[in-house]
Design a protein around this motif. Structure first.
Motif, PDB file in Angstrom:
ATOM      1  N   UNK A 134      23.515  52.338  27.354  1.00  9.05           N
ATOM      2  CA  UNK A 134      22.472  52.981  28.166  1.00  9.05           C
ATOM      3  C   UNK A 134      22.791  54.473  28.335  1.00  9.05           C
ATOM      4  N   UNK A 178      14.980  35.423   2.574  1.00 10.83           N
ATOM      5  CA  UNK A 178      15.871  36.509   2.998  1.00 10.83           C
ATOM      6  C   UNK A 178      15.092  37.783   3.347  1.00 10.83           C
ATOM      7  N   UNK A 210      25.857  45.237  21.438  1.00  7.27           N
ATOM      8  CA  UNK A 210      26.152  44.229  22.461  1.00  7.27           C
ATOM      9  C   UNK A 210      27.652  43.942  22.627  1.00  7.27           C
ATOM     10  N   UNK A 211      28.462  44.359  21.677  1.00  7.13           N
ATOM     11  CA  UNK A 211      29.905  44.150  21.826  1.00  7.13           C
ATOM     12  C   UNK A 211      30.500  45.039  22.928  1.00  7.13           C
ATOM     13  N   UNK A 212      29.747  46.060  23.330  1.00  6.68           N
ATOM     14  CA  UNK A 212      30.221  46.950  24.403  1.00  6.68           C
ATOM     15  C   UNK A 212      29.350  46.756  25.645  1.00  6.68           C
ATOM     16  N   UNK A 213      29.886  47.074  26.830  1.00  8.63           N
ATOM     17  CA  UNK A 213      29.076  46.925  28.047  1.00  8.63           C
ATOM     18  C   UNK A 213      27.800  47.765  27.983  1.00  8.63           C
ATOM     19  N   UNK A 214      26.737  47.246  28.611  1.00 10.34           N
ATOM     20  CA  UNK A 214      25.432  47.917  28.600  1.00 10.34           C
ATOM     21  C   UNK A 214      25.554  49.356  29.106  1.00 10.34           C
ATOM     22  N   UNK A 215      26.469  49.557  30.054  1.00 10.07           N
ATOM     23  CA  UNK A 215      26.677  50.886  30.629  1.00 10.07           C
ATOM     24  C   UNK A 215      26.820  51.952  29.530  1.00 10.07           C
ATOM     25  N   UNK A 216      27.630  51.630  28.493  1.00  2.29           N
ATOM     26  CA  UNK A 216      27.884  52.600  27.433  1.00  2.29           C
ATOM     27  C   UNK A 216      26.640  52.867  26.592  1.00  2.29           C
ATOM     28  N   UNK A 263      14.193  38.318   6.969  1.00  2.00           N
ATOM     29  CA  UNK A 263      15.235  38.852   7.867  1.00  2.00           C
ATOM     30  C   UNK A 263      15.479  40.339   7.605  1.00  2.00           C
ATOM     31  N   UNK A 296      12.616  26.969   4.688  1.00  2.00           N
ATOM     32  CA  UNK A 296      13.590  28.054   4.875  1.00  2.00           C
ATOM     33  C   UNK A 296      12.859  29.391   4.818  1.00  2.00           C
ATOM     34  N   UNK A 297      13.142  30.219   5.817  1.00  2.00           N
ATOM     35  CA  UNK A 297      12.555  31.559   5.798  1.00  2.00           C
ATOM     36  C   UNK A 297      13.271  32.386   4.730  1.00  2.00           C
TER      37      UNK A 297
END
Lengths: 251, 192
Positions: A121, A32, A113-119, A35, A29-30
């Motif tokens: 970027x 904590x 990532x929950x929002x489109x890349x457009x936003x 991470x 196990x890595x």
């Protein structure tokens, strides 16, 4: 244990296979902290690349303004053509690459990532541009250019010497030293004295009178120390704002 | 020992994962038993070779064990495991040179969610049976959300978490996948 119908050999179940590897120590196990460090590294990367892209954008704007390229689109299509030709495409490419890296790093976070890349970027580009324009308003680049010229800037010295205030064939920037009959003489920032000759079909005659001490950008064909001007524009004296512009001794 | 443990079926996956995080390694076996068939079914939709499926399955659970400390108990274990499976399946597909496209316009542009209801109104069981037969013809980009939704019964939000894409993109991919499936099924003389 299960029987594999394909080769009729007994194979341990998946549970046994995995637990076997775990118990034999092949897989651990890595912790904590691994991470946590990974997250810190990504945040550091985002901040580091962010600062770098803001610095580069501010440097590009500084380079464009210091060299006079920034003012070329004001000279019509011909000026725009020269402007596009003289843009520091390599630095622009590096900026785009850094923005792409920033987007990839930022996408590790769920709020990105929950929002489109457009936003994301768009946000990165806006932050980089606004940040770059703010930094460019500070004396940072003129000071670094001064240090580079005095050989006191080891890390970005060549960049400032190459891009900082270059001289181009098509565009000249300097301070008017003397007004003559058919034009005037300017002193460029690399200490050259150029004679500016006004041609008859100059499309953009200056609206204000040019007098000694004015800062100007001249677009025209240069032959030795004479420039046949197609366009002239009086501009703010960018470097006087910072008071530390390197004046050569004896001037 | 594991037989005793396996009786503790009442325990939630997240609680078992916490026990593994606390060092009780043998509890990991329960999680494997619970998810082996589901993940195998999921992997089968992307990989044809029996050996490849088994190898990938083992890699998925080893990876899950290795990274168990990164699991947040406030989240669903199944979603976390499907995320690992998704990554491992992408790696397996890359080895077979069938990787997913690097740039995807669906994730780039903001898309409205209103089409979602269209998909939800259709009987999932009925559609599931038919699409199973046409699925192989779909590209992995469209196949995956369809599998997660119709076969693995994940919600839109869970699919978004597994694929790490916006919720609206899940909706549009399922909608487009359904349109593509319809064409494929018609060619194969199924009615959808």
């Amino acid at each position: 244990m299960i029987m594999d119908s394909n080769n009729q050999e007994e194979k341990p179940s998946l549970v046994n296979q995995v637990l076997e590897k775990i118990k034999s120590g092949q897989i651990k196990i890595r912790p904590k902290i691994y991470f946590i460090l990974k997250t810190i590294l990504i945040i550091g990367g985002v901040l580091g690349f962010g600062v770098l892209v803001i610095f580069l954008i501010s440097f590009i704007r500084f380079h464009l303004r210091a060299s006079g390229i920034w003012y070329l689109p004001g000279f019509g299509f011909r000026g725009l053509g020269i402007y596009l030709k003289l843009l520091p495409w390599f630095l622009i490419f590096i900026c785009l690459l850094l923005i792409l890296i920033l987007e990839i790093l930022a996408k590790r976070f769920s709020f990105v990532w929950r929002r489109p890349i457009f936003y994301s970027l768009l946000a990165i580009i806006l932050i980089a541009l606004i940040g770059g324009f703010i930094i460019e308003k500070t004396p940072l680049h003129p000071n670094l250019l001064l240090q580079a010229r005095e050989g006191r800037l080891p890390f970005a010295g060549p960049m400032y010497r190459d891009f900082g205030m270059p001289s181009f064939k098509d565009v000249q920037r300097g301070v008017v030293e003397e007004v003559i009959e058919n034009g005037f003489k300017i002193r460029t920032f690399d200490d050259q004295l150029l004679t500016i000759v006004l041609i008859r079909d100059m499309r953009f005659p200056f609206k204000e009178e040019i007098k000694q001490g004015d800062s100007v950008v001249v677009m025209g064909e240069r032959e030795d120390d004479t420039v046949r001007a197609f366009g002239i524009r009086k501009i703010e004296d960018y470097f006087r704002t910072f008071e530390r512009f390197p004046r050569r001794p004896g001037r | 020992m594991r037989e005793e443990i396996s009786h503790q079926n009442v325990q939630k996956d997240e609680e078992i994962a916490y026990l593994v995080q606390s060092g009780k390694v043998e509890f990991f076996g329960i999680l494997i038993e619970r998810y082996e068939e589901k993940i195998k079914r999921y992997a089968r939709k992307f990989l044809a070779d029996h050996e490849d499926i088994n190898d990938t399955l083992q890699d998925i659970f080893l990876k899950a064990y290795e990274n168990i400390e990164s699991f947040d108990r406030k989240r669903k274990f199944s979603t976390w495991l499907y995320r690992i499976s998704h990554n491992e399946l992408i790696n397996a597909l890359k080895k077979k040179k069938k990787s997913l496209p690097l740039f995807d316009l669906d994730v780039f542009l903001p898309i409205s969610l209103h089409d979602r209801t269209l998909v939800e109104n259709i009987d999932k069981k009925e559609i599931g049976q038919i699409i199973n037969q046409c699925l192989d013809k779909l590209t992995p980009k469209y196949r995956e959300p369809i599998i997660l939704y119709y076969f693995e019964n994940l919600t839109y939000q869970e699919i978004a978490d597994v694929l790490e894409i916006p919720l609206s993109t899940v909706g549009i991919r399922i909608k487009r996948a359904k349109e593509k499936m319809k064409k494929i099924c018609e060619e194969l003389e199924y009615k959808l």
